[in-house]
Design a protein around this motif. Structure first.
Motif, PDB file in Angstrom:
ATOM      1  N   ASN A 296      -3.499  -3.844   7.938  1.00 37.62           N
ATOM      2  CA  ASN A 296      -4.495  -3.087   7.192  1.00 37.62           C
ATOM      3  C   ASN A 296      -4.236  -1.576   7.215  1.00 37.62           C
ATOM      4  OD1 ASN A 296      -6.735  -3.162   5.480  1.00 37.62           O
ATOM      5  ND2 ASN A 296      -8.172  -2.787   7.134  1.00 37.62           N
ATOM      6  N   GLY A 297      -5.016  -0.785   7.948  1.00 45.01           N
ATOM      7  CA  GLY A 297      -4.878   0.660   7.931  1.00 45.01           C
ATOM      8  C   GLY A 297      -3.548   1.181   8.427  1.00 45.01           C
ATOM      9  N   TRP A 298      -2.831   0.375   9.189  1.00 46.74           N
ATOM     10  CA  TRP A 298      -1.527   0.777   9.728  1.00 46.74           C
ATOM     11  C   TRP A 298      -0.359   0.230   8.898  1.00 46.74           C
ATOM     12  CZ3 TRP A 298      -5.582  -0.096  13.165  1.00 46.74           C
ATOM     13  CH2 TRP A 298      -5.857   0.934  14.072  1.00 46.74           C
ATOM     14  N   ALA A 299      -0.625  -0.424   7.784  1.00 51.80           N
ATOM     15  CA  ALA A 299       0.422  -1.136   7.041  1.00 51.80           C
ATOM     16  C   ALA A 299       1.585  -0.239   6.640  1.00 51.80           C
ATOM     17  CB  ALA A 299      -0.177  -1.802   5.799  1.00 51.80           C
ATOM     18  N   SER A 300       1.300   1.008   6.280  1.00 51.71           N
ATOM     19  CA  SER A 300       2.377   1.863   5.762  1.00 51.71           C
ATOM     20  C   SER A 300       3.284   2.412   6.848  1.00 51.71           C
ATOM     21  CB  SER A 300       1.789   3.028   4.955  1.00 51.71           C
ATOM     22  OG  SER A 300       1.066   3.916   5.780  1.00 51.71           O
ATOM     23  N   HIS A 301       3.005   2.099   8.118  1.00 48.83           N
ATOM     24  CA  HIS A 301       3.947   2.466   9.181  1.00 48.83           C
ATOM     25  C   HIS A 301       5.283   1.772   8.965  1.00 48.83           C
ATOM     26  CE1 HIS A 301       5.954   2.868  12.975  1.00 48.83           C
ATOM     27  NE2 HIS A 301       5.751   1.607  13.310  1.00 48.83           N
ATOM     28  N   LEU A 302       5.240   0.506   8.598  1.00 50.45           N
ATOM     29  CA  LEU A 302       6.460  -0.274   8.374  1.00 50.45           C
ATOM     30  C   LEU A 302       6.802  -0.399   6.894  1.00 50.45           C
ATOM     31  CD1 LEU A 302       5.652  -3.083  10.967  1.00 50.45           C
ATOM     32  CD2 LEU A 302       7.351  -1.268  11.243  1.00 50.45           C
ATOM     33  N   LEU A 303       5.898   0.037   6.033  1.00 50.45           N
ATOM     34  CA  LEU A 303       6.100  -0.052   4.583  1.00 50.45           C
ATOM     35  C   LEU A 303       5.894   1.340   3.987  1.00 50.45           C
ATOM     36  CD1 LEU A 303       3.996  -3.301   3.990  1.00 50.45           C
ATOM     37  CD2 LEU A 303       6.500  -3.140   4.033  1.00 50.45           C
ATOM     38  N   GLU A 304       6.923   2.169   4.065  1.00 49.53           N
ATOM     39  CA  GLU A 304       6.791   3.556   3.634  1.00 49.53           C
ATOM     40  C   GLU A 304       6.305   3.707   2.196  1.00 49.53           C
ATOM     41  OE1 GLU A 304       9.424   7.694   3.441  1.00 49.53           O
ATOM     42  OE2 GLU A 304      10.229   5.897   4.424  1.00 49.53           O
TER      43      GLU A 304
ATOM     44  N   ASP B 107      -6.668   1.528  -5.232  1.00 53.32           N
ATOM     45  CA  ASP B 107      -7.404   1.028  -6.395  1.00 53.32           C
ATOM     46  C   ASP B 107      -8.593   0.170  -5.986  1.00 53.32           C
ATOM     47  OD1 ASP B 107      -6.205  -1.318  -5.592  1.00 53.32           O
ATOM     48  OD2 ASP B 107      -5.016  -1.592  -7.415  1.00 53.32           O
ATOM     49  N   ARG B 108      -8.991   0.270  -4.709  1.00 54.66           N
ATOM     50  CA  ARG B 108     -10.182  -0.365  -4.154  1.00 54.66           C
ATOM     51  C   ARG B 108     -10.095  -1.883  -4.061  1.00 54.66           C
ATOM     52  NH1 ARG B 108     -14.919   2.478  -4.308  1.00 54.66           N
ATOM     53  NH2 ARG B 108     -15.659   0.752  -3.007  1.00 54.66           N
ATOM     54  N   LEU B 109      -8.921  -2.471  -4.247  1.00 54.60           N
ATOM     55  CA  LEU B 109      -8.748  -3.914  -4.129  1.00 54.60           C
ATOM     56  C   LEU B 109      -7.644  -4.207  -3.118  1.00 54.60           C
ATOM     57  CD1 LEU B 109      -8.865  -5.004  -7.890  1.00 54.60           C
ATOM     58  CD2 LEU B 109     -10.689  -5.265  -6.184  1.00 54.60           C
ATOM     59  N   PRO B 110      -7.727  -5.330  -2.394  1.00 56.23           N
ATOM     60  CA  PRO B 110      -6.690  -5.689  -1.428  1.00 56.23           C
ATOM     61  C   PRO B 110      -5.344  -5.934  -2.110  1.00 56.23           C
ATOM     62  CG  PRO B 110      -8.678  -6.992  -1.072  1.00 56.23           C
ATOM     63  CD  PRO B 110      -8.852  -6.285  -2.386  1.00 56.23           C
ATOM     64  N   TRP B 111      -4.271  -5.807  -1.323  1.00 60.74           N
ATOM     65  CA  TRP B 111      -2.907  -6.074  -1.784  1.00 60.74           C
ATOM     66  C   TRP B 111      -2.435  -7.351  -1.092  1.00 60.74           C
ATOM     67  CZ3 TRP B 111      -0.693  -2.344  -5.094  1.00 60.74           C
ATOM     68  CH2 TRP B 111      -1.403  -1.142  -5.203  1.00 60.74           C
ATOM     69  N   VAL B 112      -2.120  -8.370  -1.885  1.00 57.19           N
ATOM     70  CA  VAL B 112      -1.798  -9.676  -1.312  1.00 57.19           C
ATOM     71  C   VAL B 112      -0.581 -10.275  -2.009  1.00 57.19           C
ATOM     72  CG1 VAL B 112      -2.703 -11.960  -0.703  1.00 57.19           C
ATOM     73  CG2 VAL B 112      -4.288 -10.031  -0.959  1.00 57.19           C
ATOM     74  N   GLY B 113       0.347 -10.821  -1.210  1.00 55.45           N
ATOM     75  CA  GLY B 113       1.467 -11.552  -1.787  1.00 55.45           C
ATOM     76  C   GLY B 113       2.817 -11.123  -1.257  1.00 55.45           C
ATOM     77  N   ARG B 114       3.865 -11.620  -1.937  1.00 59.34           N
ATOM     78  CA  ARG B 114       5.233 -11.263  -1.574  1.00 59.34           C
ATOM     79  C   ARG B 114       5.505  -9.814  -1.974  1.00 59.34           C
ATOM     80  NH1 ARG B 114      10.115 -13.970  -0.880  1.00 59.34           N
ATOM     81  NH2 ARG B 114       9.233 -15.993  -1.503  1.00 59.34           N
ATOM     82  N   LEU B 115       6.090  -9.048  -1.063  1.00 60.50           N
ATOM     83  CA  LEU B 115       6.393  -7.645  -1.330  1.00 60.50           C
ATOM     84  C   LEU B 115       7.686  -7.519  -2.133  1.00 60.50           C
ATOM     85  CD1 LEU B 115       5.493  -6.293   2.183  1.00 60.50           C
ATOM     86  CD2 LEU B 115       4.601  -5.296   0.072  1.00 60.50           C
ATOM     87  N   PRO B 116       7.625  -6.914  -3.321  1.00 61.37           N
ATOM     88  CA  PRO B 116       8.870  -6.615  -4.049  1.00 61.37           C
ATOM     89  C   PRO B 116       9.713  -5.621  -3.241  1.00 61.37           C
ATOM     90  CG  PRO B 116       6.946  -6.429  -5.479  1.00 61.37           C
ATOM     91  CD  PRO B 116       6.432  -6.555  -4.083  1.00 61.37           C
ATOM     92  N   SER B 117      11.023  -5.657  -3.454  1.00 64.22           N
ATOM     93  CA  SER B 117      11.932  -4.785  -2.691  1.00 64.22           C
ATOM     94  C   SER B 117      11.529  -3.322  -2.783  1.00 64.22           C
ATOM     95  CB  SER B 117      13.365  -4.957  -3.201  1.00 64.22           C
ATOM     96  OG  SER B 117      13.812  -6.266  -3.015  1.00 64.22           O
ATOM     97  N   LYS B 118      11.112  -2.876  -3.954  1.00 66.40           N
ATOM     98  CA  LYS B 118      10.770  -1.469  -4.135  1.00 66.40           C
ATOM     99  C   LYS B 118       9.576  -1.069  -3.287  1.00 66.40           C
ATOM    100  CE  LYS B 118      10.148   1.983  -7.764  1.00 66.40           C
ATOM    101  NZ  LYS B 118      10.142   2.213  -9.237  1.00 66.40           N
ATOM    102  N   ILE B 119       8.634  -1.986  -3.109  1.00 69.77           N
ATOM    103  CA  ILE B 119       7.435  -1.678  -2.334  1.00 69.77           C
ATOM    104  C   ILE B 119       7.679  -1.873  -0.842  1.00 69.77           C
ATOM    105  CG2 ILE B 119       5.004  -2.235  -2.017  1.00 69.77           C
ATOM    106  CD1 ILE B 119       4.897  -3.139  -4.899  1.00 69.77           C
ATOM    107  N   ALA B 120       8.503  -2.846  -0.488  1.00 69.26           N
ATOM    108  CA  ALA B 120       8.833  -3.042   0.929  1.00 69.26           C
ATOM    109  C   ALA B 120       9.735  -1.933   1.444  1.00 69.26           C
ATOM    110  CB  ALA B 120       9.508  -4.399   1.123  1.00 69.26           C
ATOM    111  N   GLY B 121      10.539  -1.362   0.552  1.00 70.77           N
ATOM    112  CA  GLY B 121      11.508  -0.361   0.996  1.00 70.77           C
ATOM    113  C   GLY B 121      12.737  -0.986   1.600  1.00 70.77           C
ATOM    114  N   ARG B 122      12.827  -2.322   1.450  1.00 70.22           N
ATOM    115  CA  ARG B 122      13.980  -3.080   1.963  1.00 70.22           C
ATOM    116  C   ARG B 122      14.313  -4.171   0.961  1.00 70.22           C
ATOM    117  NH1 ARG B 122      11.036  -1.676   6.420  1.00 70.22           N
ATOM    118  NH2 ARG B 122       9.448  -3.237   5.950  1.00 70.22           N
ATOM    119  N   ASP B 123      15.509  -4.718   1.066  1.00 66.96           N
ATOM    120  CA  ASP B 123      15.929  -5.800   0.189  1.00 66.96           C
ATOM    121  C   ASP B 123      15.022  -7.002   0.399  1.00 66.96           C
ATOM    122  OD1 ASP B 123      17.309  -7.411  -1.532  1.00 66.96           O
ATOM    123  OD2 ASP B 123      18.889  -7.917  -0.106  1.00 66.96           O
ATOM    124  N   SER B 124      14.482  -7.542  -0.676  1.00 65.68           N
ATOM    125  CA  SER B 124      13.643  -8.728  -0.595  1.00 65.68           C
ATOM    126  C   SER B 124      14.528  -9.958  -0.700  1.00 65.68           C
ATOM    127  CB  SER B 124      12.606  -8.716  -1.725  1.00 65.68           C
ATOM    128  OG  SER B 124      11.831  -9.881  -1.683  1.00 65.68           O
TER     129      SER B 124
END
Length: 591
Positions: free
Chosen positions: A305-313, A502-519
């Motif tokens: 949740n609030g710490w998610a962007s530590h590993l997902l820049e 955008d006030r809604l949860p983010w759920v699902g498989r992370l695309p490579s661009k959003i993960a910052g790593r190869d999916s």
């Protein structure tokens, strides 16, 4: 002339103060939240701590099929659904599963990593509400997504009330988790704002007519408001049925069961933060680093949740940490006793109060004209209250492991009570839950009963409660009485929420661009042991914007179905994470 110059000076001073504040805020929002800070403030919920609070294993496995980062309600929901469905056919029971009944099914190894003690993040720090506040936002959803998707969001959120009660029954946690349905009240001081919210409710019920008999509006009926024990200053009330529970005992109780049911498949490592994730070079296994060693896994689940962007820049500024304040308080000696309450003797000779509403209500409190200016309040049940989550005779209930609740008020909020500047922008982007905003603490400490006709309950509050007052919620010394305040406020603590841009949860498989790593998108022979899982990758369920109790559980459950490569229809389309949605989400919209 001097007055004009003074006004100009004040205007410029305010402008530069705002510019400086927003500059610092922007920097925080775009900075890594890091890993959770050690030794956070202690929530009332965690006294006494769960037997698995510091659970760990001798060695970190070198390989896991799935690594879950986070042990709150999202990670727990995911683990429960994944393991019970994989081994038990998806019934969700999991107590006496026969893991050998399917000889062709390969063992599943699931590792859960928690940076601190089990359930030490937002789940173990929130207010205990399970209330889907959908009607205020419904018109916005309808305009943005269309009628059917707006209805889907409503159904999804409301499903949590029955789901949490049902899970508590299945897990035998009804008594420990105090999971139950209650009547909830949106309380308004200002009639103009009440009329606005009443209009929103009318729009909501016009499109969702099946809920019409579930809502009551108290306007000029002063006698009804008096019977509700609210202040004479209250302009009106909107009421329906929702749920409440003890979030910490609910989650840790389920984790304890999973550890017992799947000793060779489920591993919980507390005080073991994930410090980094590296994409694989020659295989489909991600490299997950911790202070205790490295794990290789084809599936990584982000449930922080609030710490998610530590590993997902790339998720920085998309999920924004925000610090809040919660308190546990003793109620006034008359609160909860309606004018028709009477004292009777219970079956066991204990004194009970007929007509008492203690532990049977929750509140959302609006003191002004702003939707974001609100407080929230739940009450733990009385010792003599028989918790009944449904009329079903099949309810499973094990004896509680903890001391009984005693009507404690769980009170939080204090947002924007003096405007944006008075809220203190330093709480946005702040992940320091070792402390909290002292101004908000001062407000929460007095708002319930300030003055004879002040506060939310006014003259109905009664005599100020004392620690020695019977039923005031005191906890015996073996369970940490020395950590509780002796006056009205028993405990204060901070907690970190994760607000979505955008006030809604983010759920699902992370695309490579959003993960910052190869999916990863293929399965190699090395990982073919569990071929029933989806293709390798990183996954997320986070960004609940302070409403995790009516979003996180079903998001975690839906995510588990995705990883199991099963058809999943419970999740509204608007919650799925996509690059298009990611590009459009702007932090200034959330703020």
């Amino acid at each position: 002339m001097g007055g004009v110059l003074s006004q100009l000076y004040l205007t410029l001073e305010t402008f530069f103060s705002l510019t400086s504040a927003y500059s610092k805020l922007s920097k925080r929002v775009n900075t890594s939240p890091g890993i959770p800070i050690p030794n956070p403030s202690v929530p009332y919920w965690t006294i006494p701590p769960s037997p698995i609070a510091k659970h760990t294993h001798d060695e970190l496995p070198e390989f896991a099929d799935v690594v879950i980062i986070g042990s709150g309600i999202t990670g727990t929901s995911f683990a429960r659904q994944l393991l019970d469905m994989y081994y038990g056919g998806g019934k969700g029971k999991g107590k006496d599963v026969d893991k050998d009944k399917d000889e062709d099914k390969k063992p599943l190894k699931v590792v859960m990593l928690e940076a601190r003690d089990a359930c030490s993040g937002a789940t173990g720090r929130n207010g205990g509400h399970v209330r889907p506040d959908s009607y205020p936002e419904y018109a916005v959803w309808k305009k943005k997504f269309g009628l059917e998707e707006a209805r889907a969001l409503v159904r999804f959120r409301r499903s949590h009330v029955e789901e949490m009660v049902r899970v508590a029954e299945e897990e035998g946690l009804v008594e420990d988790s105090q999971a139950r349905r209650v009547q909830t009240y949106d309380v308004f001081y200002e009639k103009v704002f009440l009329d606005d919210m009443k209009s929103r409710l009318e729009v909501y019920l016009e499109d969702i007519p099946e809920e019409k008999d579930q809502w009551t509006v108290y306007l000029e009926d002063r006698e009804s408001i008096y019977d509700l024990q609210l202040s004479d200053r209250v302009a009106g009330v909107i009421s329906t049925t929702v749920g409440v529970l003890h979030p910490y005992r609910f989650v840790t109780g389920i984790l304890e069961r999973l550890l017992g049911s799947y000793p060779e498949s489920f591993y919980l490592f507390t005080n073991t933060p994930c410090t980094s994730i590296s994409e694989p070079i020659q295989s489909d296994n991600y490299i997950i680093r911790t202070p205790k060693g490295i794990i290789r896994a084809p599936h990584v689940i982000h449930a922080t949740n609030g710490w998610a962007s530590h590993l997902l820049e790339p998720m920085r500024s998309k999920i924004i940490p925000v610090r809040g304040v919660m308190t546990a308080q003793r109620p006034g000696t008359s609160l909860g006793l309606s004018p028709t309450s009477t004292t009777v003797n219970g079956d066991a000779g204990d004194t009970q109060t007929a007509g008492s509403w203690r532990g049977e209500r929750s509140f959302l409190l609006f003191p002004g004209f702003k939707e974001l200016q609100f407080d929230y309040l739940t009450q733990m049940p009385q010792p003599s209250t028989k918790l009944s989550s449904s009329s079903s005779e099949s309810t499973i209930s094990s004896p509680p492991k903890y001391s009984a609740a005693s009507g404690e008020l769980m009170y939080g909020g204090g947002f924007f009570h003096g405007g944006v500047l008075d809220y203190n922008l330093t709480d946005i982007g702040n992940v320091d839950d070792t402390d909290w905003d002292r101004g908000i603490e001062a407000y929460l400490s007095g708002a319930l009963s300030s003055g004879v006709d002040g506060g939310w309950f006014g003259r109905h509050w009664g005599e100020e409660a004392r620690p020695e007052f019977k039923g005031d919620g005191a906890i015996n010394s073996s369970q940490g009485e020395e950590t509780l305040g002796k006056g009205r406020v028993m405990k204060v603590w901070g907690g970190i929420m994760g607000f979505s841009a955008d006030r809604l949860p983010w759920v699902g498989r992370l695309p490579s661009k959003i993960a910052g790593r190869d999916s990863r998108n293929k399965m190699t022979e090395e990982n073919d042991e569990v071929s029933s899982l989806a293709a390798p990758g990183e996954w997320i369920a986070a960004g609940f914007s302070g409403e995790g109790m009516v979003q996180a559980w079903m998001c975690g459950k839906a995510l588990a179905c995705m990883v199991l490569d099963k058809d999943e229809t419970m999740l509204p389309d608007s919650l799925h994470i996509t690059e298009k949605r990611w590009r459009r989400a702007r932090p200034e919209d959330a703020m």
